[in-house]
Design a protein around this motif. Structure first.
Motif, PDB file in Angstrom:
ATOM      1  N   LEU A   1      -9.268   9.833  -3.063  1.00  0.00           N
ATOM      2  CA  LEU A   1      -8.216   9.282  -2.209  1.00  0.00           C
ATOM      3  C   LEU A   1      -8.675   9.308  -0.753  1.00  0.00           C
ATOM      4  N   PRO A   2      -8.716   8.152  -0.097  1.00  0.00           N
ATOM      5  CA  PRO A   2      -9.134   8.137   1.308  1.00  0.00           C
ATOM      6  C   PRO A   2      -8.143   8.928   2.152  1.00  0.00           C
ATOM      7  N   THR A   3      -8.663   9.868   2.904  1.00  0.00           N
ATOM      8  CA  THR A   3      -7.830  10.750   3.709  1.00  0.00           C
ATOM      9  C   THR A   3      -8.267  10.651   5.164  1.00  0.00           C
TER      10      THR A   3
ATOM     11  N   MET B   1       0.842  -1.165   0.000  1.00  0.00           N
ATOM     12  CA  MET B   1       0.000   0.000   0.000  1.00  0.00           C
ATOM     13  C   MET B   1       0.896   1.240   0.000  1.00  0.00           C
ATOM     14  N   ASN B   2       0.541   2.209  -0.806  1.00  0.00           N
ATOM     15  CA  ASN B   2       1.264   3.480  -0.854  1.00  0.00           C
ATOM     16  C   ASN B   2       0.578   4.474   0.064  1.00  0.00           C
ATOM     17  N   ILE B   3       1.329   5.014   1.011  1.00  0.00           N
ATOM     18  CA  ILE B   3       0.786   5.927   2.009  1.00  0.00           C
ATOM     19  C   ILE B   3       1.473   7.273   1.883  1.00  0.00           C
ATOM     20  N   LEU B   4       0.678   8.333   1.783  1.00  0.00           N
ATOM     21  CA  LEU B   4       1.203   9.695   1.863  1.00  0.00           C
ATOM     22  C   LEU B   4       0.968  10.156   3.295  1.00  0.00           C
ATOM     23  N   PHE B   5       2.049  10.422   4.017  1.00  0.00           N
ATOM     24  CA  PHE B   5       1.995  10.820   5.417  1.00  0.00           C
ATOM     25  C   PHE B   5       2.366  12.288   5.500  1.00  0.00           C
TER      26      PHE B   5
ATOM     27  N   THR C   1       5.453   7.915   1.632  1.00  0.00           N
ATOM     28  CA  THR C   1       5.949   9.174   1.114  1.00  0.00           C
ATOM     29  C   THR C   1       5.606  10.233   2.145  1.00  0.00           C
ATOM     30  N   GLU C   2       6.587  11.036   2.506  1.00  0.00           N
ATOM     31  CA  GLU C   2       6.384  12.044   3.550  1.00  0.00           C
ATOM     32  C   GLU C   2       6.277  13.438   2.947  1.00  0.00           C
ATOM     33  N   ALA C   3       5.443  14.252   3.604  1.00  0.00           N
ATOM     34  CA  ALA C   3       5.374  15.671   3.302  1.00  0.00           C
ATOM     35  C   ALA C   3       5.244  16.399   4.637  1.00  0.00           C
ATOM     36  N   LYS C   4       5.880  17.543   4.757  1.00  0.00           N
ATOM     37  CA  LYS C   4       5.891  18.269   6.023  1.00  0.00           C
ATOM     38  C   LYS C   4       4.723  19.253   6.164  1.00  0.00           C
TER      39      LYS C   4
ATOM     40  N   ILE D   1      -4.118   8.670   2.439  1.00  0.00           N
ATOM     41  CA  ILE D   1      -3.389   9.833   2.946  1.00  0.00           C
ATOM     42  C   ILE D   1      -3.668   9.929   4.435  1.00  0.00           C
ATOM     43  N   LEU D   2      -2.607  10.048   5.222  1.00  0.00           N
ATOM     44  CA  LEU D   2      -2.730  10.313   6.654  1.00  0.00           C
ATOM     45  C   LEU D   2      -2.252  11.741   6.865  1.00  0.00           C
TER      46      LEU D   2
END
Length: 133
Positions: A79-81, A1-5, A30-33, A52-53
């Motif tokens: 996209l589930p967020t 699973m690909n997760i954008l955190f 994948t992280e974003a600040k 997306i978390l």
């Protein structure tokens, strides 16, 4: 699973990675600040995340501001967020659900409780049918 955190706090990011490592499943994180950085990640042409978390309180662009942009976009709105926050403000909760989040998770102070909640969230989305890009 690909997760954008999407999280601006380094300690929260470390806790998240530590929790996922215990699952013995290789998820791509994948992280974003902040929200601006997350929009750049989404627009980069790489594979879209499965989930997306998202932190609520971040600099530059709040979680709610990011969520409004995300859900208004035809490519990203499905996209589930899941909101990960310390905010117990009912107005925040209602606004996030009005915009279209898939879940609102309060971050507990104890690591064990955090880990338990996050593992449940990840297991749920592993079992759920996801919209693939």
């Amino acid at each position: 699973m690909n997760i954008l955190f999407i999280e601006d706090d380094a300690i929260e990011t470390m806790k998240f990675k530590r929790t996922l490592a215990k699952l013995n499943v290789k998820h791509k994180i994948t992280e974003a600040k902040n929200g601006e950085e997350a929009l750049e990640v989404l627009g980069s042409g790489d594979q879209l995340p499965d989930i997306i978390l998202l932190d609520l309180n971040m600099p530059r662009m709040s979680g709610i501001e990011f969520l409004k942009i995300l859900k208004a976009d035809e490519h990203y709105k499905y996209l589930p967020t899941i909101m990960l926050t310390t905010s117990q403000n009912r107005a925040d909760l209602l606004e996030c659900y009005r915009i279209g989040i898939a879940g609102y998770i309060l971050k507990p102070l104890k690591y064990e409780e955090y880990e338990e909640k996050l593992i449940k969230v990840v297991h749920y989305w592993e079992a759920s049918e996801l919209v693939k890009a």
